[in-house]
Design a protein around this motif. Structure first.
Motif, PDB file in Angstrom:
ATOM      1  N   TYR A  33      19.875  14.099  -6.788  1.00 20.58           N
ATOM      2  CA  TYR A  33      19.109  13.335  -7.779  1.00 20.58           C
ATOM      3  C   TYR A  33      18.057  12.474  -7.069  1.00 20.58           C
ATOM      4  O   TYR A  33      18.334  11.848  -6.049  1.00 20.58           O
ATOM      5  CB  TYR A  33      20.049  12.445  -8.593  1.00 20.58           C
ATOM      6  N   ASN A  34      16.854  12.513  -7.602  1.00 21.96           N
ATOM      7  CA  ASN A  34      15.709  11.714  -7.138  1.00 21.96           C
ATOM      8  C   ASN A  34      15.107  12.182  -5.820  1.00 21.96           C
ATOM      9  O   ASN A  34      14.321  11.443  -5.216  1.00 21.96           O
ATOM     10  CB  ASN A  34      16.062  10.224  -7.037  1.00 21.96           C
TER      11      ASN A  34
ATOM     12  N   GLU B   1      11.134  11.622  -1.751  1.00 24.10           N
ATOM     13  CA  GLU B   1      11.479  11.097  -3.075  1.00 24.10           C
ATOM     14  C   GLU B   1      10.632  11.705  -4.186  1.00 24.10           C
ATOM     15  O   GLU B   1       9.433  11.911  -4.051  1.00 24.10           O
ATOM     16  CB  GLU B   1      11.317   9.578  -3.091  1.00 24.10           C
TER      17      GLU B   1
ATOM     18  N   LYS C  38      11.441  11.352  -8.618  1.00 21.15           N
ATOM     19  CA  LYS C  38      12.451  11.036  -9.621  1.00 21.15           C
ATOM     20  C   LYS C  38      12.832  12.264 -10.444  1.00 21.15           C
ATOM     21  O   LYS C  38      11.983  13.064 -10.811  1.00 21.15           O
ATOM     22  CB  LYS C  38      11.960   9.917 -10.541  1.00 21.15           C
TER      23      LYS C  38
END
Length: 336
Positions: free
Chosen positions: A154-155, A172, A174
């Protein structure tokens, strides 16, 4: 678009009765290997078939392979490898956990697996290192050079050197990142996402690449042998993104290959030529040549059962495929 008028290679296909949903297929040397939903593996040399159970009383959850070994993870925490000679060997165990993802290095015997947030990397000498990701891991992939692992969660994505004490490098973006792939030259990272899009980064400077417009999720990737193209599933054609420039596909439109009234479920580039094998959700399979967009039929749509696995042998002379209903086959290309 009808496939009835296509040039056809279907008569060159030798059918294989796999018998169960084909989860994946690959080639170990010259032997085609089909991983099945009942937890067995079928090694299907023409004229001789061998079936073996990788796990006792457990289901097969995750699988991958390079040219010399196949790695599989079970729903009871076991990880095993299968060699070309049919010998299965235990690699690791995470008791009471599902093995969500597995990876094997492009060359050699380094492997990795994940269970929840925990990631395990096993080097060629058998040493195992463990790292805890910030959230549940969905995909694993080794970089083409060096002992380095890309981990989707996740992210974003984390790049981990298992033999280093340094913290993994974080890329990174989101959202929920699922499958992950690395370009053959190691310049680009691409993930599929929950929102029917792809996201990518340049490895050197972390520039973002967003690839959208898919009607469904991309679950199959394949890079061309020269690393200039990335073929993807998830639409009614194979969507092929250009990666020739340093910024990848940004500012460039993708190509579409094999447009039909059925979604593409699997893609596999030929190992030496700009020829793409395409499997569809209705069971059809085609070959498409990028240089002139010509198409050749490999298999007609059968019973609406999706093509779930495609793999070329190392020479590009043979293509193995498998379907959801347990049908499979091997195409041998005519000698030129």
């Amino acid at each position: 678009m009808s496939t009835t008028s296509f040039p056809s290679l279907s008569e060159q296909v030798v059918p294989i009765a796999a018998g169960n949903h084909v989860l994946a297929c690959n080639w170990l040397g010259r032997t085609p290997v089909f991983a099945l939903s009942d937890g067995t593996v079928l090694q299907a040399e023409i004229g001789e078939e061998k079936r073996s159970a990788l796990f006792e009383d457990a289901g097969l959850l995750s699988i991958c392979a390079n040219k010399t070994m196949l790695v599989a993870g079970s729903d009871d925490g076991h990880v095993v490898s299968l060699a070309a000679n049919g010998q299965a060997s235990p690699l690791g165990e995470v008791k009471g956990k599902w093995i969500d993802a597995v990876a094997v290095a492009p060359a050699g015997s380094a492997t990795a697996w994940s269970a929840g947030k925990a990631v395990y990397a096993r080097d060629e000498k058998g040493g195992v290192k463990q790292w805890t990701a910030p959230s549940s891991v969905r995909g694993l992939a080794f970089l083409p050079k060096g002992y380095r692992l890309a981990i989707s969660h996740y992210n974003g994505v984390s790049l981990w050197f298992p033999n280093s004490s340094a913290a993994p490098e974080f890329y990174e973006w989101k959202g929920s990142h699922i499958d992950i792939t690395i370009s053959p030259d190691g310049r680009f990272i691409v993930t599929s996402m929950q929102e029917n899009t792809l996201h990518g980064w340049t490895l050197a400077d972390k520039k973002h690449m967003r690839m959208s417009g898919y009607p469904s999720k991309t679950r199959s990737f394949s890079w061309s042998h020269d690393g200039n193209w990335l073929a993807t599933s998830g639409a009614d054609a194979a969507i092929i993104w250009p990666f020739q420039s340093k910024d990848g596909p940004m500012g460039k439109a993708p190509r579409e290959c094999g447009i039909r009234h059925a979604k593409v479920s699997q893609v596999a580039f030929h190992p030496k030529a700009l020829v793409l094998a395409i499997g569809y959700e209705d069971g059809c399979a085609l070959l498409c040549r990028l240089t002139d967009a010509s198409e050749i039929l490999v298999r007609r749509a059968v019973n609406g059962s999706a093509i779930t696995a495609l793999a070329w042998d190392g020479s590009g002379a043979q293509l193995a495929f498998g379907a959801e209903d347990g049908a499979a086959g091997i195409l041998t290309l005519p000698a030129v």
